[in-house]
Design an enzyme around this catalytic site. Structure first.
Site, short mmCIF file in Angstrom:
data_model
loop_
_atom_site.label_atom_id
_atom_site.label_comp_id
_atom_site.label_asym_id
_atom_site.label_seq_id
_atom_site.Cartn_x
_atom_site.Cartn_y
_atom_site.Cartn_z
N GLY A 5 3.16 -1.01 8.81
CA GLY A 5 4.50 -0.66 8.35
C GLY A 5 4.42 -0.52 6.85
N HIS A 6 4.46 0.71 6.36
CA HIS A 6 4.28 0.96 4.94
C HIS A 6 5.61 1.38 4.33
CE1 HIS A 6 -0.33 1.69 5.45
NE2 HIS A 6 0.06 0.51 5.84
N ASP A 25 7.16 -9.65 -9.88
CA ASP A 25 8.54 -10.12 -10.13
C ASP A 25 8.90 -11.35 -9.30
OD1 ASP A 25 8.20 -7.98 -8.13
OD2 ASP A 25 10.30 -8.38 -7.64
N LYS A 83 0.83 -1.22 0.00
CA LYS A 83 0.00 0.00 0.00
C LYS A 83 0.86 1.26 0.00
CE LYS A 83 -1.92 -1.60 3.76
NZ LYS A 83 -1.40 -2.99 3.78
N GLY A 84 1.90 1.24 0.86
CA GLY A 84 2.77 2.43 0.97
C GLY A 84 3.36 2.80 -0.37
N LYS A 85 3.86 1.81 -1.10
CA LYS A 85 4.48 2.08 -2.39
C LYS A 85 3.49 2.72 -3.36
CE LYS A 85 5.90 0.15 -6.69
NZ LYS A 85 6.71 -0.66 -7.57
N THR A 102 -7.19 -7.52 13.34
CA THR A 102 -6.86 -6.34 14.10
C THR A 102 -8.15 -5.76 14.69
OG1 THR A 102 -5.53 -4.32 14.11
CG2 THR A 102 -6.93 -4.70 12.15
N GLN A 140 -3.33 -2.31 7.24
CA GLN A 140 -3.68 -3.74 7.35
C GLN A 140 -4.33 -4.20 6.04
OE1 GLN A 140 -4.63 -1.69 10.51
NE2 GLN A 140 -2.44 -2.05 10.63
N SER A 172 2.99 -4.15 -10.44
CA SER A 172 4.23 -3.73 -9.79
C SER A 172 5.28 -4.83 -9.98
CB SER A 172 3.96 -3.48 -8.31
OG SER A 172 5.14 -3.13 -7.65
N LYS A 206 4.25 -7.22 -6.59
CA LYS A 206 5.26 -8.26 -6.43
C LYS A 206 5.20 -9.33 -7.51
CE LYS A 206 7.09 -8.28 -2.24
NZ LYS A 206 7.42 -8.33 -0.80
P1 GDP Z 1 2.23 -2.24 3.05
O1 GDP Z 1 2.12 -2.48 4.51
O2 GDP Z 1 1.02 -2.68 2.30
O3 GDP Z 1 2.63 -0.83 2.70
O4 GDP Z 1 3.42 -3.19 2.54
P2 GDP Z 1 4.83 -3.42 3.28
O5 GDP Z 1 5.66 -2.24 3.09
O6 GDP Z 1 4.64 -3.92 4.66
O7 GDP Z 1 5.36 -4.67 2.48
C1 GDP Z 1 5.53 -4.65 1.11
C2 GDP Z 1 7.01 -5.02 0.83
O8 GDP Z 1 7.15 -5.35 -0.53
C3 GDP Z 1 7.95 -3.84 1.05
O9 GDP Z 1 9.19 -4.32 1.45
C4 GDP Z 1 8.04 -3.21 -0.34
O10 GDP Z 1 9.24 -2.49 -0.52
C5 GDP Z 1 8.00 -4.42 -1.20
N1 GDP Z 1 7.40 -4.27 -2.53
C6 GDP Z 1 6.34 -3.50 -2.90
N2 GDP Z 1 6.03 -3.74 -4.20
C7 GDP Z 1 6.91 -4.66 -4.64
C8 GDP Z 1 7.10 -5.33 -5.89
O11 GDP Z 1 6.36 -5.15 -6.85
N3 GDP Z 1 8.12 -6.24 -5.95
C9 GDP Z 1 8.94 -6.51 -4.91
N4 GDP Z 1 9.90 -7.40 -5.08
N5 GDP Z 1 8.80 -5.90 -3.72
C10 GDP Z 1 7.79 -4.99 -3.59
P1 IMO Z 2 0.15 -3.02 7.21
O1 IMO Z 2 -0.60 -1.72 7.23
C1 IMO Z 2 0.32 -7.25 8.30
C2 IMO Z 2 -1.56 -8.42 12.06
C3 IMO Z 2 -0.66 -8.88 13.18
C4 IMO Z 2 -1.58 -9.81 13.92
C5 IMO Z 2 -2.94 -9.14 13.79
C6 IMO Z 2 -3.31 -8.27 14.99
O2 IMO Z 2 1.63 -2.87 7.24
O3 IMO Z 2 -0.34 -3.90 6.10
P2 IMO Z 2 -2.48 -5.98 16.05
O4 IMO Z 2 -1.10 -5.46 16.28
O5 IMO Z 2 -3.31 -5.15 15.14
O6 IMO Z 2 -3.17 -6.33 17.32
O7 IMO Z 2 -2.24 -7.40 15.30
O8 IMO Z 2 -2.85 -8.32 12.64
N1 IMO Z 2 -1.23 -7.08 11.51
C7 IMO Z 2 -0.65 -6.89 10.33
N2 IMO Z 2 -0.19 -7.77 9.42
N3 IMO Z 2 0.36 -5.92 8.02
C8 IMO Z 2 -0.12 -5.02 8.91
O9 IMO Z 2 -0.23 -3.71 8.62
C9 IMO Z 2 -0.63 -5.49 10.14
N4 IMO Z 2 -1.15 -4.88 11.24
C10 IMO Z 2 -1.52 -5.88 12.06
O10 IMO Z 2 0.48 -9.54 12.68
O11 IMO Z 2 -1.66 -11.05 13.25
MG MG Z 3 3.17 -3.43 6.05
#
Ligand code: GDP
Ligand code: IMO
Ligand code: MG
Length: 422
Positions: free
Chosen positions: A40-41, A332, A16-18, A238, A223, A411, A330
């Protein structure tokens, strides 16, 4: 104007962050509507990787306003750490980062309660990120919580102490749980002072007025749909509504003001923490996916569980969110496989099941797969989807047919630039 929404369709971490960062140049305002530092985005550009927890992912674009909405829960300590980390980038936070007065505060004791509750659950634990999310939302719905607006009141300290006293009473029941509250309180109160330097607003008024004045707003989910408190794999979820409806309550946007709903999914599936995951791969393929996709949590560093794409789950997520377009992330990562499986339906007690069932925790679910050819090549340098290998084009059009929604973004790597339009 209407508010576009971008949210995760799986168990979080879809990317989502990307994509918010990629789309931000087309918007005036980016607003988070739920969740907190459990998120964690990750954003990557110009060789730097940033991980945001509370701050919306539009923060790196000049002139765009970022709002932390009323539905979000804020840990001042984590929030301050995020601000400190971004100091070298000279972002004018006072002008560009606004916080809803109605957003709830995560107290140090909320984190302790989270840890105590998980410890008490033993092997049935949720696998929480232990950021105090559950206890904070419990106090919100229990009508005990503290809000950002309270920090400006003369009786804030009294309100704080009254709530902490309640929490200590609960913690006393967890006889084998030990803690040092004083150590946590000092940095918390220091961080409250930092929070005061930002503008606290009535974000529902701000956003609705912005819409009337023609501003473009993107709501950023945290999430994923399968972690939603109502529609996720309860109780392994959550504590907030991660679905489109959460935008309405988490920002004060009327349902009639929702525009495009952009649903994000990985070309496969991951989950971090406990709970059911019908297409999970516990074999070498799962290990390969985790390695190739670098599937380790952005908030906790925990290894993510991996599995094939699940259309039963995805159709359900598309339905409850009213998704109008899709982004596939992802792609790739799947380049390492000769064949790719897609779960089209489940078999439960010998019956074919196509609608996501009520009980996915205790029932024996056999995922039934359709196998497609893999593309067996590196996609990370691909700069136009027109030049994509035929097998990837087939994968995308198969999914579009199955899901009846266009996949507009593909992506092919973590960097901003590794984003293709279809
Ligand atoms: P979010 O919580 O939805 O924002 O996603 P996260 O940041 O927790 O996890 C996504 C992970 O995948 C991060 O490490 C990104 O840098 C990485 N990512 C996002 N898009 C791609 C993609 O198209 N390919 C690869 N290999 N990594 C990606
Ligand atoms: P983003 O926004 C992936 C998961 C936790 C746990 C459950 C409850 O980065 O996609 P909590 O801390 O909310 O009580 O945890 O939800 N969880 C996530 N898993 N991405 C997240 O956020 C998450 N936020 C919570 O691992 O299973
Ligand atoms: Mg995340």
């Amino acid at each position: 104007m209407k508010v576009d929404v971008l949210l995760g369709l799986q168990w979080g971490d879809e990317g989502k962050g990307k994509i918010v960062d990629v789309l931000t140049p087309s918007y005036d305002i980016i607003a988070r509507f739920q969740g907190g530092p459990n998120a964690g985005h990750t954003l990557e550009f110009e060789g730097i990787k940033h991980v945001l927890h509370t701050i919306p992912s539009g923060i790196f674009h000049p002139n765009v306003i970022n709002i932390v909405g009323n539905g979000v829960v804020i840990d001042p300590v984590i929030f301050k750490a995020e601000l400190d980390k971004l100091k070298p980038f000279n972002i004018n936070f006072e002008a560009r980062l606004l916080i809803s007065k109605k957003a709830h505060l995560i107290l140090p004791t909320h984190k302790l309660l989270d840890a105590a509750s998980e410890q008490a659950k033993g092997k049935n634990k949720i696998g929480s990120t232990l950021k105090g999310i559950g206890p904070t939302y419990m106090d919100k719905t229990g009508r005990n919580g503290l809000r950002v607006g309270d920090i400006f009141l003369p009786n804030f300290q009294d309100k704080y102490s009254a709530l902490v006293e309640k929490h200590i009473g609960i913690l006393e029941h967890h006889t084998d749980f030990t803690y040092d509250l004083e150590m946590l309180e000092k940095p918390w109160f220091e961080a409250i002072e930092d929070l005061k330097t930002l503008e606290a607003i009535d974000s529902e008024h701000y956003l609705n007025s912005a819409l009337i004045h023609g501003k473009k707003v993107l709501a950023e989910g945290a999430q994923g749909t399968m972690l939603d408190i109502d529609f996720g794999t309860y109780p392994f979820v959550t504590s907030s509504n991660t679905v489109t409806a959460g935008t309405c309550t988490g920002l004060g946007i009327a349902p009639t003001k929702i525009g495009n709903v952009i649903g994000i999914f990985k070309a496969y599936c991951t989950r971090v923490g406990s709970g059911p995951f019908p297409t999970e791969l516990l074999d070498n393929d799962g290990e390969l996916m985790r390695k190739e996709g670098n599937e380790f949590g952005a908030t906790t560093g925990r290894p993510r569980r991996c599995g094939w794409l699940d259309l039963v789950q995805l159709r359900y997520a598309i339905m409850v969110n009213g998704v109008s377009e899709l982004a596939m992330m992802k792609s790739d990562v799947l380049g390492i496989f000769d064949h790719i499986n897609i779960c089209t339906h489940y078999k439960i007690n010998g019956q074919e099941v196509r609608d996501f069932p009520y009980d996915v925790t205790d029932l024996e679910i056999e995922p039934i797969y359709q196998q497609l050819e893999g593309w067996r090549c590196d996609l990370t340098e691909l700069d136009d989807f027109k030049n994509a290998p035929l097998a990837l084009k087939n994968y995308v059009s198969y999914l579009e047919t199955q899901l009846s929604i266009p996949i507009r973004v593909i992506s092919v790597g973590p960097d901003r630039k590794q984003t293709l339009n279809n």
